[in-house]
Write a protein that holds these residues in place. Structure first.
Motif, PDB file in Angstrom:
ATOM      1  N   LYS A 228       0.814  -1.221   0.000  1.00  0.00           N
ATOM      2  CA  LYS A 228       0.000   0.000   0.000  1.00  0.00           C
ATOM      3  C   LYS A 228       0.845   1.268   0.000  1.00  0.00           C
ATOM      4  CE  LYS A 228      -2.573  -0.857   3.646  1.00  0.00           C
ATOM      5  NZ  LYS A 228      -3.631  -0.697   4.668  1.00  0.00           N
ATOM      6  N   ALA A 229       2.114   1.148   0.351  1.00  0.00           N
ATOM      7  CA  ALA A 229       2.959   2.335   0.513  1.00  0.00           C
ATOM      8  C   ALA A 229       3.062   3.152  -0.766  1.00  0.00           C
ATOM      9  CB  ALA A 229       4.351   1.919   0.994  1.00  0.00           C
ATOM     10  N   GLU A 230       3.222   2.479  -1.905  1.00  0.00           N
ATOM     11  CA  GLU A 230       3.346   3.194  -3.183  1.00  0.00           C
ATOM     12  C   GLU A 230       2.372   2.615  -4.193  1.00  0.00           C
ATOM     13  OE1 GLU A 230       5.065   5.803  -3.403  1.00  0.00           O
ATOM     14  OE2 GLU A 230       6.369   5.653  -1.641  1.00  0.00           O
ATOM     15  N   LEU A 231       1.151   2.309  -3.761  1.00  0.00           N
ATOM     16  CA  LEU A 231       0.194   1.629  -4.622  1.00  0.00           C
ATOM     17  C   LEU A 231      -0.233   2.513  -5.797  1.00  0.00           C
ATOM     18  CD1 LEU A 231      -1.504  -0.964  -4.927  1.00  0.00           C
ATOM     19  CD2 LEU A 231      -3.328   0.218  -3.681  1.00  0.00           C
ATOM     20  N   PRO A 232      -0.032   2.015  -7.027  1.00  0.00           N
ATOM     21  CA  PRO A 232      -0.442   2.811  -8.195  1.00  0.00           C
ATOM     22  C   PRO A 232      -1.961   2.955  -8.274  1.00  0.00           C
ATOM     23  CG  PRO A 232       1.105   1.064  -8.802  1.00  0.00           C
ATOM     24  CD  PRO A 232       0.654   0.781  -7.408  1.00  0.00           C
ATOM     25  N   LYS A 233      -2.409   4.053  -8.783  1.00  0.00           N
ATOM     26  CA  LYS A 233      -3.833   4.287  -8.963  1.00  0.00           C
ATOM     27  C   LYS A 233      -4.394   3.262  -9.946  1.00  0.00           C
ATOM     28  CE  LYS A 233      -7.157   7.915 -10.178  1.00  0.00           C
ATOM     29  NZ  LYS A 233      -7.318   9.329 -10.642  1.00  0.00           N
ATOM     30  N   GLY A 234      -5.560   2.718  -9.609  1.00  0.00           N
ATOM     31  CA  GLY A 234      -6.210   1.769 -10.503  1.00  0.00           C
ATOM     32  C   GLY A 234      -5.849   0.321 -10.250  1.00  0.00           C
ATOM     33  N   LEU A 235      -5.064   0.058  -9.207  1.00  0.00           N
ATOM     34  CA  LEU A 235      -4.668  -1.317  -8.886  1.00  0.00           C
ATOM     35  C   LEU A 235      -5.276  -1.717  -7.547  1.00  0.00           C
ATOM     36  CD1 LEU A 235      -2.901  -3.648  -9.991  1.00  0.00           C
ATOM     37  CD2 LEU A 235      -1.069  -2.816  -8.499  1.00  0.00           C
ATOM     38  N   ARG A 236      -6.028  -2.797  -7.546  1.00  0.00           N
ATOM     39  CA  ARG A 236      -6.724  -3.281  -6.347  1.00  0.00           C
ATOM     40  C   ARG A 236      -5.904  -4.391  -5.688  1.00  0.00           C
ATOM     41  NH1 ARG A 236     -12.988  -5.513  -6.311  1.00  0.00           N
ATOM     42  NH2 ARG A 236     -13.104  -6.086  -4.089  1.00  0.00           N
ATOM     43  N   LEU A 237      -5.679  -4.267  -4.405  1.00  0.00           N
ATOM     44  CA  LEU A 237      -4.925  -5.272  -3.664  1.00  0.00           C
ATOM     45  C   LEU A 237      -5.860  -6.307  -3.048  1.00  0.00           C
ATOM     46  CD1 LEU A 237      -2.315  -3.178  -1.622  1.00  0.00           C
ATOM     47  CD2 LEU A 237      -1.884  -4.521  -3.685  1.00  0.00           C
ATOM     48  N   ILE A 238      -5.467  -7.588  -3.189  1.00  0.00           N
ATOM     49  CA  ILE A 238      -6.177  -8.672  -2.510  1.00  0.00           C
ATOM     50  C   ILE A 238      -5.152  -9.461  -1.709  1.00  0.00           C
ATOM     51  CG2 ILE A 238      -7.490 -10.799  -2.766  1.00  0.00           C
ATOM     52  CD1 ILE A 238      -8.740  -9.690  -5.273  1.00  0.00           C
ATOM     53  N   PRO A 239      -5.255  -9.461  -0.382  1.00  0.00           N
ATOM     54  CA  PRO A 239      -4.295 -10.190   0.436  1.00  0.00           C
ATOM     55  C   PRO A 239      -4.597 -11.691   0.435  1.00  0.00           C
ATOM     56  CG  PRO A 239      -5.953  -9.180   1.825  1.00  0.00           C
ATOM     57  CD  PRO A 239      -6.259  -8.735   0.426  1.00  0.00           C
ATOM     58  N   VAL A 240      -3.553 -12.505   0.441  1.00  0.00           N
ATOM     59  CA  VAL A 240      -3.736 -13.957   0.451  1.00  0.00           C
ATOM     60  C   VAL A 240      -2.767 -14.595   1.437  1.00  0.00           C
ATOM     61  CG1 VAL A 240      -4.613 -14.092  -1.911  1.00  0.00           C
ATOM     62  CG2 VAL A 240      -2.162 -14.214  -1.511  1.00  0.00           C
ATOM     63  N   THR A 241      -3.192 -15.704   2.008  1.00  0.00           N
ATOM     64  CA  THR A 241      -2.325 -16.496   2.884  1.00  0.00           C
ATOM     65  C   THR A 241      -2.258 -17.950   2.438  1.00  0.00           C
ATOM     66  OG1 THR A 241      -4.166 -16.934   4.403  1.00  0.00           O
ATOM     67  CG2 THR A 241      -2.774 -15.035   4.898  1.00  0.00           C
ATOM     68  N   THR A 242      -3.274 -18.382   1.692  1.00  0.00           N
ATOM     69  CA  THR A 242      -3.320 -19.762   1.213  1.00  0.00           C
ATOM     70  C   THR A 242      -3.792 -19.796  -0.230  1.00  0.00           C
ATOM     71  OG1 THR A 242      -5.627 -20.135   1.872  1.00  0.00           O
ATOM     72  CG2 THR A 242      -3.909 -20.594   3.530  1.00  0.00           C
ATOM     73  N   LEU A 243      -3.520 -20.923  -0.896  1.00  0.00           N
ATOM     74  CA  LEU A 243      -3.994 -21.106  -2.266  1.00  0.00           C
ATOM     75  C   LEU A 243      -5.519 -21.093  -2.309  1.00  0.00           C
ATOM     76  CD1 LEU A 243      -3.699 -21.815  -5.241  1.00  0.00           C
ATOM     77  CD2 LEU A 243      -3.444 -24.226  -4.565  1.00  0.00           C
ATOM     78  N   LYS A 244      -6.155 -21.790  -1.392  1.00  0.00           N
ATOM     79  CA  LYS A 244      -7.622 -21.816  -1.379  1.00  0.00           C
ATOM     80  C   LYS A 244      -8.188 -20.409  -1.208  1.00  0.00           C
ATOM     81  CE  LYS A 244     -11.642 -23.991   0.809  1.00  0.00           C
ATOM     82  NZ  LYS A 244     -12.426 -22.746   0.818  1.00  0.00           N
ATOM     83  N   GLY A 245      -7.572 -19.628  -0.339  1.00  0.00           N
ATOM     84  CA  GLY A 245      -8.032 -18.262  -0.143  1.00  0.00           C
ATOM     85  C   GLY A 245      -7.890 -17.428  -1.405  1.00  0.00           C
ATOM     86  N   ALA A 246      -6.793 -17.630  -2.129  1.00  0.00           N
ATOM     87  CA  ALA A 246      -6.577 -16.889  -3.378  1.00  0.00           C
ATOM     88  C   ALA A 246      -7.628 -17.261  -4.416  1.00  0.00           C
ATOM     89  CB  ALA A 246      -5.174 -17.164  -3.910  1.00  0.00           C
ATOM     90  N   VAL A 247      -7.887 -18.575  -4.563  1.00  0.00           N
ATOM     91  CA  VAL A 247      -8.896 -19.027  -5.527  1.00  0.00           C
ATOM     92  C   VAL A 247     -10.271 -18.512  -5.128  1.00  0.00           C
ATOM     93  CG1 VAL A 247     -10.067 -21.031  -6.505  1.00  0.00           C
ATOM     94  CG2 VAL A 247      -7.584 -21.066  -6.206  1.00  0.00           C
ATOM     95  N   ASP A 248     -10.629 -18.639  -3.856  1.00  0.00           N
ATOM     96  CA  ASP A 248     -11.945 -18.170  -3.394  1.00  0.00           C
ATOM     97  C   ASP A 248     -12.119 -16.671  -3.655  1.00  0.00           C
ATOM     98  OD1 ASP A 248     -12.510 -20.710  -2.537  1.00  0.00           O
ATOM     99  OD2 ASP A 248     -12.192 -20.295  -0.408  1.00  0.00           O
ATOM    100  N   SER A 249     -11.058 -15.909  -3.450  1.00  0.00           N
ATOM    101  CA  SER A 249     -11.135 -14.460  -3.665  1.00  0.00           C
ATOM    102  C   SER A 249     -11.346 -14.136  -5.142  1.00  0.00           C
ATOM    103  CB  SER A 249      -9.859 -13.786  -3.156  1.00  0.00           C
ATOM    104  OG  SER A 249      -9.740 -13.907  -1.757  1.00  0.00           O
ATOM    105  N   LEU A 250     -10.635 -14.843  -6.007  1.00  0.00           N
ATOM    106  CA  LEU A 250     -10.778 -14.594  -7.443  1.00  0.00           C
ATOM    107  C   LEU A 250     -12.158 -15.004  -7.942  1.00  0.00           C
ATOM    108  CD1 LEU A 250      -7.277 -15.637  -8.856  1.00  0.00           C
ATOM    109  CD2 LEU A 250      -8.168 -13.341  -8.428  1.00  0.00           C
ATOM    110  N   VAL A 251     -12.677 -16.116  -7.432  1.00  0.00           N
ATOM    111  CA  VAL A 251     -14.018 -16.545  -7.831  1.00  0.00           C
ATOM    112  C   VAL A 251     -15.060 -15.551  -7.344  1.00  0.00           C
ATOM    113  CG1 VAL A 251     -15.785 -18.325  -7.514  1.00  0.00           C
ATOM    114  CG2 VAL A 251     -13.409 -18.989  -7.958  1.00  0.00           C
ATOM    115  N   ALA A 252     -14.914 -15.072  -6.108  1.00  0.00           N
ATOM    116  CA  ALA A 252     -15.847 -14.068  -5.585  1.00  0.00           C
ATOM    117  C   ALA A 252     -15.779 -12.785  -6.405  1.00  0.00           C
ATOM    118  CB  ALA A 252     -15.530 -13.787  -4.118  1.00  0.00           C
ATOM    119  N   LEU A 253     -14.575 -12.397  -6.800  1.00  0.00           N
ATOM    120  CA  LEU A 253     -14.401 -11.195  -7.619  1.00  0.00           C
ATOM    121  C   LEU A 253     -15.042 -11.384  -8.988  1.00  0.00           C
ATOM    122  CD1 LEU A 253     -12.968  -8.389  -7.677  1.00  0.00           C
ATOM    123  CD2 LEU A 253     -11.020  -9.548  -8.723  1.00  0.00           C
TER     124      LEU A 253
END
Length: 263
Positions: A228-253
């Motif tokens: 977040k310190a130098e986050l470019p405009k127009g880029l959305r951050l999604i935090p992940v800790t596990t593969l399942k969490g990453a997949v679930d987040s992308l499917v929800a998105l």
């Protein structure tokens, strides 16, 4: 008989060694590296004419959208970085001054560093394959995955390799693209159990991602504040800790249903 020095003469003479010391320091090599946003590569496509992900032993699907792994570029382990280089890049948002030991193993030769990075990349690819097949409940004896990414080393593409394999084999699990047709970038190590780990340099990697068209960036949760310190405009951050969490987040998105984590 020596003449008496005036105060101004004495100050000038005393200042000479200081000026000489500062001049020497300005050009003397320092134990730092200067890093900047590097290349990105869509793991769902080809890089330098070669498909990044090739799968045999199971049907694959045509994908749309992109999954971009990201990199940083740093001055070499033997490069001469001076005080002037450090000061000139310290306040730039598209550069980072980092201890050389944080970028390159201390005392290693260039060949040793290259070999170390290549080994880390291979281990990352192996872990990504195992994690993806385990997630999809597929046998590694039947399904063979080959990953190829020229001129890139280290473990930080692990998460994106894994997601790329899943997208090519299963997508979102219901026939759609895991990306939802978006240009998604990210970074993060992965182990065979699907745990995502931090990598470093994320503030520069977000800049590389946005430069190359990404609108979403998957970041290890532990590095949210750095991202977040130098986050470019127009880029959305999604935090992940596990593969399942990453997949679930992308499917929800993709489907617009369910919570999507935020940093």
């Amino acid at each position: 008989m020596l003449s008496r020095l005036t105060r101004s003469q004495a100050v000038a003479i005393c200042a000479l060694p200081v000026v000489a010391l500062l001049a020497t320091a300005a050009f003397a090599p320092l134990p730092f590296s200067v890093a900047q946003p590097g290349m990105t590569a869509n793991v769902l496509g080809a890089n330098k004419g070669t498909q990044v992900i090739t799968i045999s032993g199971a049907p694959t699907r045509k994908t749309s959208g992109q999954l971009r792994m990201t990199t940083i570029e740093a001055t070499g382990p033997n490069a001469q970085v001076s005080l002037g280089d450090v000061l000139g890049n310290w306040f730039r948002t598209d550069r980072a001054v980092m201890p050389r030991d944080a970028v390159y193993p201390s005392g290693d030769s260039l060949k040793e560093i290259e070999r170390h990075n290549a080994e880390q990349m291979q281990q990352s690819q192996d872990a990504a394959t195992r994690a993806a097949l385990k997630y999809l409940d597929l046998s590694g004896d039947k399904v063979k995955v080959r990953l190829s990414l020229a001129d890139v080393g280290g473990p930080s593409a692990g998460l994106l390799f894994t997601l790329g394999i899943i997208d090519k084999l299963d997508g979102d699990g219901s026939g759609g693209d895991l990306t939802g047709g978006r240009d998604i970038a990210g970074t993060g190590t992965i182990d065979a159990a699907g745990k995502v780990g931090p990598v470093g340099g994320v503030a520069l990697k977000t800049q590389a991602a946005r430069r190359d068209g990404a609108t979403v960036f998957l970041v290890p949760k532990a590095e949210c504040s750095d991202a977040k310190a130098e986050l470019p405009k127009g880029l959305r951050l999604i935090p992940v800790t596990t593969l399942k969490g990453a997949v679930d987040s992308l499917v929800a998105l993709e489907k617009g249903k369910g919570p999507v984590p935020v940093c």
